[in-house]
Enzyme design. Structure first.
Site, PDB file in Angstrom:
ATOM      1  N   ARG A 131       0.845  -1.024   0.499  1.00 15.76           N
ATOM      2  CA  ARG A 131      -0.472  -0.013   0.534  1.00 15.76           C
ATOM      3  C   ARG A 131       0.951   1.064   0.229  1.00 15.76           C
ATOM      4  NH1 ARG A 131      -3.450  -2.700   3.920  1.00 15.76           N
ATOM      5  NH2 ARG A 131      -5.208  -4.127   2.647  1.00 15.76           N
ATOM      6  N   LYS A 153       2.210  10.982 -11.911  1.00 13.17           N
ATOM      7  CA  LYS A 153       1.718  10.362 -12.843  1.00 13.17           C
ATOM      8  C   LYS A 153       2.530   8.808 -12.629  1.00 13.17           C
ATOM      9  CE  LYS A 153      -1.138  13.079 -15.525  1.00 13.17           C
ATOM     10  NZ  LYS A 153      -1.657  13.742 -16.747  1.00 13.17           N
ATOM     11  N   GLU A 195       9.265  18.164 -25.355  1.00 17.37           N
ATOM     12  CA  GLU A 195       9.000  18.668 -24.327  1.00 17.37           C
ATOM     13  C   GLU A 195       9.695  19.987 -24.169  1.00 17.37           C
ATOM     14  OE1 GLU A 195       6.403  17.173 -24.202  1.00 17.37           O
ATOM     15  OE2 GLU A 195       6.979  15.317 -24.391  1.00 17.37           O
ATOM     16  N   LYS A 237       7.089  23.166 -14.133  1.00 16.50           N
ATOM     17  CA  LYS A 237       6.310  21.556 -13.867  1.00 16.50           C
ATOM     18  C   LYS A 237       5.807  21.449 -12.500  1.00 16.50           C
ATOM     19  CE  LYS A 237       4.585  16.585 -15.003  1.00 16.50           C
ATOM     20  NZ  LYS A 237       4.845  15.735 -15.683  1.00 16.50           N
ATOM     21  N   GLU A 247      -4.348  17.048 -12.450  1.00 15.62           N
ATOM     22  CA  GLU A 247      -5.044  17.372 -13.860  1.00 15.62           C
ATOM     23  C   GLU A 247      -6.427  17.641 -13.558  1.00 15.62           C
ATOM     24  OE1 GLU A 247      -3.261  15.287 -16.501  1.00 15.62           O
ATOM     25  OE2 GLU A 247      -5.231  16.087 -18.045  1.00 15.62           O
ATOM     26  N   ARG A 251      -3.261  21.699 -15.204  1.00 11.97           N
ATOM     27  CA  ARG A 251      -2.507  20.565 -15.660  1.00 11.97           C
ATOM     28  C   ARG A 251      -2.870  20.700 -16.697  1.00 11.97           C
ATOM     29  NH1 ARG A 251       0.544  15.424 -11.890  1.00 11.97           N
ATOM     30  NH2 ARG A 251       1.921  15.231 -14.151  1.00 11.97           N
ATOM     31  N   ASN A 255      -1.103  19.521 -22.241  1.00 12.69           N
ATOM     32  CA  ASN A 255      -0.495  18.505 -23.155  1.00 12.69           C
ATOM     33  C   ASN A 255      -0.655  19.416 -24.658  1.00 12.69           C
ATOM     34  OD1 ASN A 255      -1.489  16.080 -21.324  1.00 12.69           O
ATOM     35  ND2 ASN A 255      -3.840  16.524 -20.959  1.00 12.69           N
ATOM     36  N   HIS A 258       0.088  17.407 -27.378  1.00 12.05           N
ATOM     37  CA  HIS A 258      -0.281  15.886 -26.822  1.00 12.05           C
ATOM     38  C   HIS A 258      -1.399  15.224 -27.694  1.00 12.05           C
ATOM     39  CE1 HIS A 258       3.195  16.314 -24.947  1.00 12.05           C
ATOM     40  NE2 HIS A 258       3.075  15.159 -24.055  1.00 12.05           N
ATOM     41  N   HIS A 262      -0.529  12.220 -29.562  1.00 14.75           N
ATOM     42  CA  HIS A 262      -0.875  10.966 -29.352  1.00 14.75           C
ATOM     43  C   HIS A 262      -1.874  10.210 -30.733  1.00 14.75           C
ATOM     44  CE1 HIS A 262      -1.358  11.581 -24.419  1.00 14.75           C
ATOM     45  NE2 HIS A 262       0.060  11.403 -25.281  1.00 14.75           N
ATOM     46  N   HIS A 275       8.028   9.357 -28.998  1.00 16.41           N
ATOM     47  CA  HIS A 275       7.264  10.699 -28.211  1.00 16.41           C
ATOM     48  C   HIS A 275       6.921  12.041 -28.910  1.00 16.41           C
ATOM     49  CE1 HIS A 275       4.130  12.274 -25.906  1.00 16.41           C
ATOM     50  NE2 HIS A 275       4.644  12.319 -25.126  1.00 16.41           N
TER      51      HIS A 275
HETATM   52  N1  LIG Z   1       4.645   9.707 -15.541  1.00 14.73           N
HETATM   53  C1  LIG Z   1       4.547  10.843 -16.553  1.00 14.73           C
HETATM   54  O1  LIG Z   1       4.074  12.047 -16.289  1.00 14.73           O
HETATM   55  C2  LIG Z   1       4.759  11.042 -18.274  1.00 14.73           C
HETATM   56  C3  LIG Z   1       4.967  12.154 -18.749  1.00 14.73           C
HETATM   57  C4  LIG Z   1       5.561  12.007 -20.096  1.00 14.73           C
HETATM   58  C5  LIG Z   1       5.994  10.396 -20.608  1.00 14.73           C
HETATM   59  N2  LIG Z   1       5.932   9.430 -19.674  1.00 14.73           N
HETATM   60  C6  LIG Z   1       6.635   8.201 -20.575  1.00 14.73           C
HETATM   61  O2  LIG Z   1       7.935   7.967 -20.841  1.00 14.73           O
HETATM   62  C7  LIG Z   1       7.606   7.018 -21.299  1.00 14.73           C
HETATM   63  C8  LIG Z   1       8.807   7.578 -22.128  1.00 14.73           C
HETATM   64  O3  LIG Z   1      10.295   7.755 -21.923  1.00 14.73           O
HETATM   65  P1  LIG Z   1      11.379   7.617 -22.399  1.00 14.73           P
HETATM   66  O4  LIG Z   1      11.512   8.587 -23.207  1.00 14.73           O
HETATM   67  O5  LIG Z   1      12.516   8.408 -21.327  1.00 14.73           O
HETATM   68  O6  LIG Z   1      11.814   6.213 -23.080  1.00 14.73           O
HETATM   69  P2  LIG Z   1      12.708   4.532 -22.081  1.00 14.73           P
HETATM   70  O7  LIG Z   1      12.066   5.255 -21.305  1.00 14.73           O
HETATM   71  O8  LIG Z   1      12.077   3.427 -23.527  1.00 14.73           O
HETATM   72  O9  LIG Z   1      14.228   5.601 -22.744  1.00 14.73           O
HETATM   73  C9  LIG Z   1      14.664   5.525 -23.743  1.00 14.73           C
HETATM   74  C10 LIG Z   1      15.757   4.602 -24.083  1.00 14.73           C
HETATM   75  O10 LIG Z   1      17.143   5.416 -23.604  1.00 14.73           O
HETATM   76  C11 LIG Z   1      17.663   4.368 -22.871  1.00 14.73           C
HETATM   77  N3  LIG Z   1      18.491   4.917 -22.258  1.00 14.73           N
HETATM   78  C12 LIG Z   1      17.490   5.908 -21.076  1.00 14.73           C
HETATM   79  N4  LIG Z   1      18.929   6.719 -20.627  1.00 14.73           N
HETATM   80  C13 LIG Z   1      19.998   6.276 -21.125  1.00 14.73           C
HETATM   81  C14 LIG Z   1      21.470   6.532 -21.051  1.00 14.73           C
HETATM   82  N5  LIG Z   1      21.510   7.503 -20.073  1.00 14.73           N
HETATM   83  N6  LIG Z   1      22.128   6.061 -22.343  1.00 14.73           N
HETATM   84  C15 LIG Z   1      21.591   6.129 -22.823  1.00 14.73           C
HETATM   85  N7  LIG Z   1      20.368   5.234 -23.183  1.00 14.73           N
HETATM   86  C16 LIG Z   1      20.126   5.773 -22.175  1.00 14.73           C
HETATM   87  C17 LIG Z   1      16.975   3.466 -22.979  1.00 14.73           C
HETATM   88  O11 LIG Z   1      17.136   2.210 -22.403  1.00 14.73           O
HETATM   89  C18 LIG Z   1      15.529   3.143 -23.845  1.00 14.73           C
HETATM   90  O12 LIG Z   1      16.334   2.092 -24.986  1.00 14.73           O
HETATM   91  C19 LIG Z   1       6.230   6.272 -22.434  1.00 14.73           C
HETATM   92  O13 LIG Z   1       6.268   5.225 -21.414  1.00 14.73           O
HETATM   93  C20 LIG Z   1       5.903   7.409 -21.349  1.00 14.73           C
HETATM   94  O14 LIG Z   1       4.402   6.989 -21.615  1.00 14.73           O
HETATM   95  C21 LIG Z   1       5.787   9.658 -18.822  1.00 14.73           C
HETATM   96 ZN   LIG Z   2       4.973  14.001 -23.680  1.00 15.90          ZN
END
Ligand SMILES: NC(=O)c1ccc[n+]([C@@H]2O[C@H](COP(=O)([O-])OP(=O)(O)OC[C@H]3O[C@@H](n4cnc5c(N)ncnc54)[C@H](O)[C@@H]3O)[C@@H](O)[C@H]2O)c1
Ligand SMILES: [Zn+2]
Length: 375
Positions: A131, A153, A195, A237, A247, A251, A255, A258, A262, A275
């Site tokens: 929990r 999130k 972003e 942020k 949100e 917040r 988007n 987005h 999306h 993305h």
């Molecule tokens: N929680 C939120 O508010 C929020 C906001 C935006 C996106 N997201 C989520 O984030 C995810 C995307 O995140 P991302 O773009 O970081 O992608 P990711 O986590 O897949 O990382 C991108 C790639 O880079 C590699 N990598 C990471 N750090 C590295 C480094 N320092 N050196 C070399 N390689 C590295 C990873 O292994 C991966 O292959 C999605 O699932 C999305 O839904 C969440």
């Molecule tokens: Zn985004």
């Protein structure tokens, strides 16, 4: 005389102000080794679990584990496979199994070491195990450093859609080492930069002007500049999250770009674009829609699109996607309410407005071809 090593540039601390759930974001260069002392001091932990993937684990796992051990923490490591297709229930189960087998308790924080995928999944594991266990984000992609690690999130994907299972659950600490971006593939850096540009466009004209001026140094990963830019994004942020944590309304300005982004991602089966690249297309589109509706000056639209193009980012919806399927992809987004989409428009840099539009109204703008590209 012995030459002294140059002192490490100072790190910057930004606070996310959420009353009893407030937490610091520490941003610097070479800060990874602070994780042990921070976890020991702030979370009073004797054990900690580190969740990562094989790529990030290989690059940074040892530095994080050593720092924790030197601070007197026993370390439990869990790795999940790399890739969005593994942000799922099976990986979550793997984290639960391993941590329960290791008798993790509520005094043993979990550390998410990686990009947004690791951060979202680990945060959700922390929200639900026993929990709620404290957790820390150590984001290693630009996207995760300026966006996903801040704001609480968390979640995983379901076969019927992205991020459909999740919770709002704030970390206790975010530790950002911009030095980790040196190993990030350039395409990922640019996708994260979208972003950063988004924050400038919707909230901070000065940040936008700084990116325009120093784009090359940012892309070249100048560490002091990156630290300052990432810190500014985190401040923005943090301000948005403090004002509307769950949100309810405000917040959703985050988007911007987005809704269409999306749709483009899903219509291309999450394969063609990262993305951030899809969001670049979505931002260019949101600016066109804002201009067509008379909210935004054409010169502002052109200025933003020019910057995206200078960064080598896509700005045009692929012609094949401009038909009816776009409307249905927009409709299937979970953010749809009573037949309308809350669409974020721009009035001028730093000033947005919400418009409630049907998916057909949005798709109709996509069908009006405006040449912004040059690709
Ligand atoms: N929680 C939120 O508010 C929020 C906001 C935006 C996106 N997201 C989520 O984030 C995810 C995307 O995140 P991302 O773009 O970081 O992608 P990711 O986590 O897949 O990382 C991108 C790639 O880079 C590699 N990598 C990471 N750090 C590295 C480094 N320092 N050196 C070399 N390689 C590295 C990873 O292994 C991966 O292959 C999605 O699932 C999305 O839904 C969440
Ligand atoms: Zn985004």
């Amino acid at each position: 005389m012995k030459k002294r090593a140059a002192p490490a540039a100072a790190s910057i601390t930004v606070t996310v102000d959420l009353h009893e759930r407030s937490y610091p974001i520490i941003i610097g260069h070479g800060t990874l080794e602070q994780i042990g002392p921070l976890v020991a001091a702030k979370l009073k932990a004797r054990r900690a679990a580190v969740v990562t993937n094989p790529i990030v684990g290989k690059l940074y796992g040892r530095r994080v584990a050593t720092s924790l051990q030197q601070a007197g923490c026993e370390v439990v490591s869990v790795q999940i496979p790399d890739g969005e297709e593994h942000k799922n229930l099976a990986s979550l189960s793997r984290v639960y199994d391993r941590l329960l087998r290791q008798r993790i308790d509520r005094d043993s924080p979990i550390i998410a070491l990686g990009g947004g995928i690791i951060g979202d999944l680990t945060g959700f594991a922390a929200a639900t195990l026993l929990r709620g266990i404290p957790y820390a984000q150590v984001p290693t992609t630009l996207l995760a450093q300026v966006d996903s690690s801040v704001g609480g999130k968390t979640g995983i994907n379901h076969p019927s859609g992205k991020n459909l299972i999740g919770a709002f659950y704030q970390p206790r600490l975010v530790l950002i080492d911009v030095g980790t971006l040196q190993t990030l593939p350039r395409r990922e850096v640019l996708a994260g930069l979208v972003e950063v540009i988004k924050y400038g466009v919707i909230l901070d004209p000065n940040l936008f002007a700084l990116i325009e001026r120093d784009l090359d140094r940012i892309i070249a990963l100048d560490s002091d500049l990156l630290r300052d830019v990432v810190a500014q994004c985190c401040r923005l942020k943090a301000m948005v999250v403090a004002r509307d944590e769950r949100e309810a309304d405000y917040r959703s300005i985050l988007n911007f770009g987005h809704t269409l982004g999306h749709a483009v991602e899903s219509l291309t089966a999450y394969k063609r674009y990262l993305h951030g690249e899809a969001v670049a297309i979505g931002m260019a589109f949101a600016l066109q829609l804002s201009t067509i509706r008379g909210y935004c000056e054409r010169a502002t639209m052109q200025r933003v699109i020019e910057l995206l193009k200078r960064a080598g980012l896509p700005v045009e919806i692929p012609p094949k996607l401009r038909g009816e399927q776009l409307a249905s992809a927009i409709e299937s987004d979970k953010k749809m309410a009573s037949g309308k989409v809350k669409f974020v428009c721009l009035e001028r840099l730093g000033q947005t407005r919400f418009e409630y539009l049907t998916s057909e109204e949005i798709a109709a703008v996509a069908a009006q071809y405006i040449n912004v590209g040059g690709q």
